[in-house]
Design an enzyme around this catalytic site. Structure first.
Site, PDB file in Angstrom:
ATOM      1  N   ASP A 123      -1.450   4.524  -6.404  1.00  0.00           N
ATOM      2  CA  ASP A 123      -0.027   4.501  -6.043  1.00  0.00           C
ATOM      3  C   ASP A 123       0.734   5.701  -6.575  1.00  0.00           C
ATOM      4  O   ASP A 123       1.825   6.016  -6.107  1.00  0.00           O
ATOM      5  CB  ASP A 123       0.616   3.213  -6.551  1.00  0.00           C
ATOM      6  CG  ASP A 123       0.091   2.033  -5.764  1.00  0.00           C
ATOM      7  OD1 ASP A 123      -1.037   1.592  -6.038  1.00  0.00           O
ATOM      8  OD2 ASP A 123       0.787   1.591  -4.840  1.00  0.00           O
ATOM      9  N   GLY A 151       0.870  -1.183   0.000  1.00  0.00           N
ATOM     10  CA  GLY A 151       0.000   0.000   0.000  1.00  0.00           C
ATOM     11  C   GLY A 151       0.903   1.228   0.000  1.00  0.00           C
ATOM     12  O   GLY A 151       1.843   1.335   0.801  1.00  0.00           O
ATOM     13  N   ALA A 152       0.617   2.158  -0.924  1.00  0.00           N
ATOM     14  CA  ALA A 152       1.553   3.260  -1.169  1.00  0.00           C
ATOM     15  C   ALA A 152       1.908   4.062   0.096  1.00  0.00           C
ATOM     16  O   ALA A 152       3.094   4.262   0.392  1.00  0.00           O
ATOM     17  CB  ALA A 152       0.981   4.164  -2.258  1.00  0.00           C
ATOM     18  N   GLN A 196      -5.265  -9.028  -2.758  1.00  0.00           N
ATOM     19  CA  GLN A 196      -5.343  -8.064  -1.649  1.00  0.00           C
ATOM     20  C   GLN A 196      -6.789  -7.779  -1.253  1.00  0.00           C
ATOM     21  O   GLN A 196      -7.063  -7.466  -0.095  1.00  0.00           O
ATOM     22  CB  GLN A 196      -4.659  -6.747  -2.033  1.00  0.00           C
ATOM     23  CG  GLN A 196      -3.155  -6.825  -2.142  1.00  0.00           C
ATOM     24  CD  GLN A 196      -2.700  -7.071  -3.553  1.00  0.00           C
ATOM     25  OE1 GLN A 196      -3.379  -7.748  -4.336  1.00  0.00           O
ATOM     26  NE2 GLN A 196      -1.552  -6.546  -3.919  1.00  0.00           N
ATOM     27  N   ASN A 208      -2.929   2.618 -10.402  1.00  0.00           N
ATOM     28  CA  ASN A 208      -3.347   1.804  -9.250  1.00  0.00           C
ATOM     29  C   ASN A 208      -3.238   0.329  -9.627  1.00  0.00           C
ATOM     30  O   ASN A 208      -2.833  -0.014 -10.747  1.00  0.00           O
ATOM     31  CB  ASN A 208      -4.782   2.176  -8.835  1.00  0.00           C
ATOM     32  CG  ASN A 208      -5.164   1.567  -7.493  1.00  0.00           C
ATOM     33  OD1 ASN A 208      -4.387   1.646  -6.535  1.00  0.00           O
ATOM     34  ND2 ASN A 208      -6.325   0.952  -7.399  1.00  0.00           N
ATOM     35  N   LYS A 209      -3.594  -0.520  -8.702  1.00  0.00           N
ATOM     36  CA  LYS A 209      -3.473  -1.969  -8.871  1.00  0.00           C
ATOM     37  C   LYS A 209      -4.048  -2.443 -10.202  1.00  0.00           C
ATOM     38  O   LYS A 209      -5.095  -1.963 -10.640  1.00  0.00           O
ATOM     39  CB  LYS A 209      -4.192  -2.634  -7.695  1.00  0.00           C
ATOM     40  CG  LYS A 209      -4.158  -4.140  -7.680  1.00  0.00           C
ATOM     41  CD  LYS A 209      -2.759  -4.711  -7.765  1.00  0.00           C
ATOM     42  CE  LYS A 209      -1.804  -4.186  -6.709  1.00  0.00           C
ATOM     43  NZ  LYS A 209      -0.391  -4.506  -6.989  1.00  0.00           N
ATOM     44  N   ARG A 231      10.325  -1.120  -4.507  1.00  0.00           N
ATOM     45  CA  ARG A 231       9.129  -1.140  -5.364  1.00  0.00           C
ATOM     46  C   ARG A 231       9.115   0.149  -6.198  1.00  0.00           C
ATOM     47  O   ARG A 231       9.253   1.243  -5.651  1.00  0.00           O
ATOM     48  CB  ARG A 231       7.855  -1.266  -4.521  1.00  0.00           C
ATOM     49  CG  ARG A 231       7.820  -2.580  -3.717  1.00  0.00           C
ATOM     50  CD  ARG A 231       6.434  -2.921  -3.235  1.00  0.00           C
ATOM     51  NE  ARG A 231       5.552  -3.287  -4.322  1.00  0.00           N
ATOM     52  CZ  ARG A 231       4.234  -3.423  -4.186  1.00  0.00           C
ATOM     53  NH1 ARG A 231       3.659  -3.180  -3.012  1.00  0.00           N
ATOM     54  NH2 ARG A 231       3.490  -3.788  -5.201  1.00  0.00           N
TER      55      ARG A 231
END
Ligand code: MRU
Length: 371
Positions: free
Chosen positions: A244, A54-55, A203, A254-255, A90
């Site tokens: 993110d 998670g950012a 997630q 995002n994801k 990351r």
């Protein structure tokens, strides 16, 4: 937020006053386990292996990683080495660099003796900033859920769809996308959340479902591909996701899979909101599709799946034929035109350069003088 009545944050300084506690998110939802980090390399490993993710949270843990380094050896070279190790964990979430740079800036003009204390103070400030920011996002986003509650038929709850985990486990507390959900729920608004499972790492199924359940929020886990069908049938009132990295023109990274939800929402007239703290805005980036580095992770996350067997063991099984290639792109970019609005700690704005600058006027660049 509370777990079985006990208040937790997702990162904290342990009682010894220096080591750093985290929740090992790779063990959820089947086991709740905490871990203690004592070196910068521990912090880097925790981020890389997604024990924390998670950012906003990876930013906070990276900041504490620099604290652990400063306590052990605060010389410039040692700090730079830890900075590089943490930054390399990351590539996509911009909060990581934001937090690392903030700690490094706080130490830059200090002698080595003073650096550890200053690093812990800065990391604590980053954590507190994140909590206050997410609380404010929750307050602003709650208004959007209240408005949706007034539009829906009276005999059912407001249906929110979310992707991945942008709850308190992804931040220091409250969450981004889920903060409005918690605040609406706490205010007595009937609410139900469609939780995308979020392959390949799940997630949604493992983390979002767990934290919503612990808070007593009604939710249903769905296969990632179900959202479009639910939207076509009027069963989603609004989508709220995290991010993110959001560019200065409002493109949202995002994801993986977020983009497809935004397209389906657009086609069905369902509002698609993105909740984010200031630390997620990359003011140096414009076109998100072209400019944001997309993390590619191990193919094994696609070819294998881990879960609990009926006799209580945690087991990993392979789901693809031997020899099939697999690719694992961890994020995608939703162009700003598919985002109804951004929910920030300063309010709700259009996903555009003008919208963001209206909330963050200090980011205006002075026009270059003519001639
Ligand atoms: O790969 P992850 O689990 O770190 O990805 C997390 C997300 O995509 C979240 O939506 C994002 O970080 C926002 S968290 C408040």
């Amino acid at each position: 937020m509370k777990i079985d009545g006990v208040a937790y944050r997702s990162v904290w300084v342990e009682e010894d006053g220096w080591s750093v506690g985290i929740i090992d998110q790779t063990r959820l939802p089947h086991a709740f386990a905490t871990l203690t980090l004592t070196t910068a390399s521990d912090a880097a490993r925790a981020i890389r292996t997604m024990q924390v993710r998670g950012a906003p949270l990876i930013g906070a843990v990276a900041a504490y990683g620099l604290c652990l380094q400063a306590r052990a050896d605060a010389a410039d070279a040692a700090l730079k080495h830890a900075y590089d190790e943490l930054l390399a964990t990351r590539p996509t979430a911009v909060n990581l660099k934001w937090a690392l740079d903030r700690v490094m800036a706080a130490l830059a003009n200090l002698g080595t003796q003073a650096r550890a204390a200053a690093a812990y103070a800065e990391a604590a400030a980053i954590a507190e900033d994140d909590i206050a920011t997410c609380r404010a996002i929750g307050q602003h986003g709650r208004g959007l859920i209240e408005a949706a509650a007034k539009r829906r038929p009276a005999d059912r709850p407001v249906n929110v769809l979310t992707h991945c985990n942008a709850g308190w486990l992804a931040t220091v507390d409250w969450g981004t996308a889920l903060a409005p959900v918690y605040m609406a729920h706490d205010a007595g608004i009937p609410i139900h959340v469609w939780v995308d499972e979020t392959r390949p790492r799940n997630q949604g199924a493992s983390l979002t479902a767990w934290e919503l359940g612990k808070h007593g929020v009604r939710h249903t886990v769905i296969a990632d591909n179900a959202g479009g069908h639910l939207m076509q049938h009027g069963r989603v009132d609004l989508c709220i996701v995290g991010t993110d990295r959001t560019t200065a023109q409002g493109d949202v990274c995002n994801k993986i899979g977020t983009y497809l939800k935004a397209l389906a929402a657009h086609d069905n007239g369902v509002p698609f909101y993105v909740a984010l703290p200031h630390s997620t805005i990359d003011w140096a980036t414009g076109d998100g599709v072209k400019e944001i580095p997309i993390e590619e992770r191990s193919a094994s996350e696609v070819t294998e799946i881990t879960g609990r067997t009926t006799d209580g063991r945690i087991a990993t099984v392979t789901i693809t034929p031997a020899g099939s290639a697999a690719a694992n792109f961890a994020f995608d970019v939703t162009p700003a035109r598919y985002v109804t609005a951004l929910i920030t700690e300063r309010g709700v704005c259009a996903a555009s350069r003008e919208g963001l600058l209206a909330l963050y006027p200090e980011r205006h660049r002075p026009a270059r003088a003519a001639g």
